[in-house]
Design a protein around this motif. Structure first.
Motif, PDB file in Angstrom:
ATOM      1  N   ASP A 102       3.973  -1.534  -8.412  1.00 18.43           N
ATOM      2  CA  ASP A 102       5.478  -1.582  -8.238  1.00 18.43           C
ATOM      3  C   ASP A 102       5.283  -0.673  -7.168  1.00 18.43           C
ATOM      4  O   ASP A 102       6.066  -0.222  -5.733  1.00 18.43           O
ATOM      5  CB  ASP A 102       6.635  -1.909  -9.243  1.00 18.43           C
ATOM      6  CG  ASP A 102       6.649  -2.983  -9.074  1.00 18.43           C
ATOM      7  OD1 ASP A 102       6.485  -4.323  -8.482  1.00 18.43           O
ATOM      8  OD2 ASP A 102       7.318  -3.601 -10.325  1.00 18.43           O
ATOM      9  N   ALA A 103       4.872   0.994  -8.037  1.00 17.89           N
ATOM     10  CA  ALA A 103       5.293   2.014  -7.414  1.00 17.89           C
ATOM     11  C   ALA A 103       4.263   2.853  -6.243  1.00 17.89           C
ATOM     12  O   ALA A 103       4.558   3.462  -5.639  1.00 17.89           O
ATOM     13  CB  ALA A 103       4.900   2.763  -8.413  1.00 17.89           C
ATOM     14  N   LEU A 104       3.751   1.615  -5.716  1.00 13.47           N
ATOM     15  CA  LEU A 104       2.641   1.948  -4.593  1.00 13.47           C
ATOM     16  C   LEU A 104       3.127   1.948  -3.233  1.00 13.47           C
ATOM     17  O   LEU A 104       4.309   0.734  -3.125  1.00 13.47           O
ATOM     18  CB  LEU A 104       1.795   0.810  -4.525  1.00 13.47           C
ATOM     19  CG  LEU A 104       0.048   0.723  -5.132  1.00 13.47           C
ATOM     20  CD1 LEU A 104      -0.517  -0.237  -5.238  1.00 13.47           C
ATOM     21  CD2 LEU A 104      -0.685   1.663  -5.330  1.00 13.47           C
ATOM     22  N   PRO A 105       2.838   2.539  -2.410  1.00 16.89           N
ATOM     23  CA  PRO A 105       4.028   2.623  -1.007  1.00 16.89           C
ATOM     24  C   PRO A 105       3.278   1.364   0.004  1.00 16.89           C
ATOM     25  O   PRO A 105       3.975   1.504   1.095  1.00 16.89           O
ATOM     26  CB  PRO A 105       3.138   4.178  -0.704  1.00 16.89           C
ATOM     27  CG  PRO A 105       1.892   4.043  -1.329  1.00 16.89           C
ATOM     28  CD  PRO A 105       1.740   3.444  -2.606  1.00 16.89           C
ATOM     29  N   CYS A 106       1.933   0.664  -0.316  1.00 20.32           N
ATOM     30  CA  CYS A 106       1.613  -0.151   0.349  1.00 20.32           C
ATOM     31  C   CYS A 106       1.274  -1.611  -0.195  1.00 20.32           C
ATOM     32  O   CYS A 106       1.372  -1.487  -1.456  1.00 20.32           O
ATOM     33  CB  CYS A 106       0.104   0.514   0.917  1.00 20.32           C
ATOM     34  SG  CYS A 106      -0.507   0.753   0.230  1.00 20.32           S
ATOM     35  N   ASP A 107       1.071  -2.702   0.990  1.00 16.28           N
ATOM     36  CA  ASP A 107       0.544  -3.892   0.110  1.00 16.28           C
ATOM     37  C   ASP A 107      -0.616  -3.912  -0.574  1.00 16.28           C
ATOM     38  O   ASP A 107      -2.113  -2.559  -0.187  1.00 16.28           O
ATOM     39  CB  ASP A 107       0.309  -4.843   1.234  1.00 16.28           C
ATOM     40  CG  ASP A 107      -0.132  -5.657   0.385  1.00 16.28           C
ATOM     41  OD1 ASP A 107       1.065  -6.998   0.279  1.00 16.28           O
ATOM     42  OD2 ASP A 107      -1.336  -6.181   0.704  1.00 16.28           O
TER      43      ASP A 107
END
Length: 229
Positions: A102-107
């Motif tokens: 969830d914390a990722l900035p991208c897919d």
DNA sequence: GCGACAG
DNA sequence: ATCTTGTCGC
């Protein structure tokens, strides 16, 4: 680093966990081939534990599938949410892994798990479970054959043989390095087995284990040390 | 009944 | 998973 508590309603007993697997396994999607190897992004997830302190740290590392360069990485920390029970590994890892994703900035693209997907006593291992909860394409690449059997694949990188539960092929023993012990690939969600193996080979230009899991493994260990120290 | 058993 | 140094070899 984000922190997560054990989700409300999370299974507390083996019986509850078995019931959850039984309910969710029908939602696994097996009729999609999945993204082509070498395109888009591929994400590795892994966790490290400090059972003494009841702490688990998860890492998610996103790679460019063509170059294997790191595009993004995150970590999350949480309480250990379940004891290790063979067949119920997902209940120990998933809450914190979800937080890291969830914390990722991208897919994340295709997610590569350290463990099994359909190669599981009830055909619902970690990779399948994570896929159903997120809707993402997932595969499992494990270091050991668990309770399954296989004939040793040919000695050359790329050789493979069926990973068997009785006569049912639940995954594949895949040689990723000449003369080195194979890895054990199984489908998670929205990817077929041939494609899962192709991805695994694309992620192992130099080492036995996929770059995704290598990167995620070292990151969550580092983060755990930092958290513990 | 007694082990074996992803991480 | 984790406990753990150096060492042999490509």
């Amino acid at each position: 680093m984000t922190t997560v508590r054990i989700p409300a309603g999370w299974p507390a007993t083996e019986e509850q966990a078995l019931a959850v697997q039984d309910e969710l396994r029908s939602r696994v999607v097996l009729d999609e081939s999945g993204p082509p190897p070498g395109t888009g992004r591929v994400t590795g997830v892994d966790v490290a534990y400090d059972d003494e302190r009841d702490v688990v740290v998860a890492a998610a590392v996103v790679l460019d599938a063509a170059t294997l360069d790191v595009v993004a990485e995150t970590t999350a920390t949480g309480q250990v949410s379940f004891p290790y029970v063979p067949g119920l590994l997902a209940f120990r890892e998933i809450p914190t892994v979800l937080a890291a994703l969830d914390a990722l900035p991208c897919d994340p693209g295709l997610v590569v798990c350290d463990g099994y997907g359909l190669a599981h006593p009830r055909r619902f291992g970690l990779a399948a479970h994570l896929g159903v909860l997120t809707g993402l394409a997932t595969i499992g690449v494990a270091k050991n054959p668990f309770t399954f059997t296989y004939d040793d694949p040919g000695t050359a990188r790329g050789s493979a043989s069926p990973l068997l539960a009785g006569t049912e092929e639940v995954g594949r023993a895949l040689r990723t390095r000449d003369g080195v012990k194979p890895v054990f690939v199984s489908v998670g969600h929205r990817v077929d087995l041939d494609n899962a193996c192709a991805h695994t080979l694309a992620l192992t230009p130099s080492y036995r284990l996929p770059e995704t899991t290598r990167r995620a493994d070292s990151l969550c260990r580092r983060a755990l040390r930092t958290t513990t120290a």
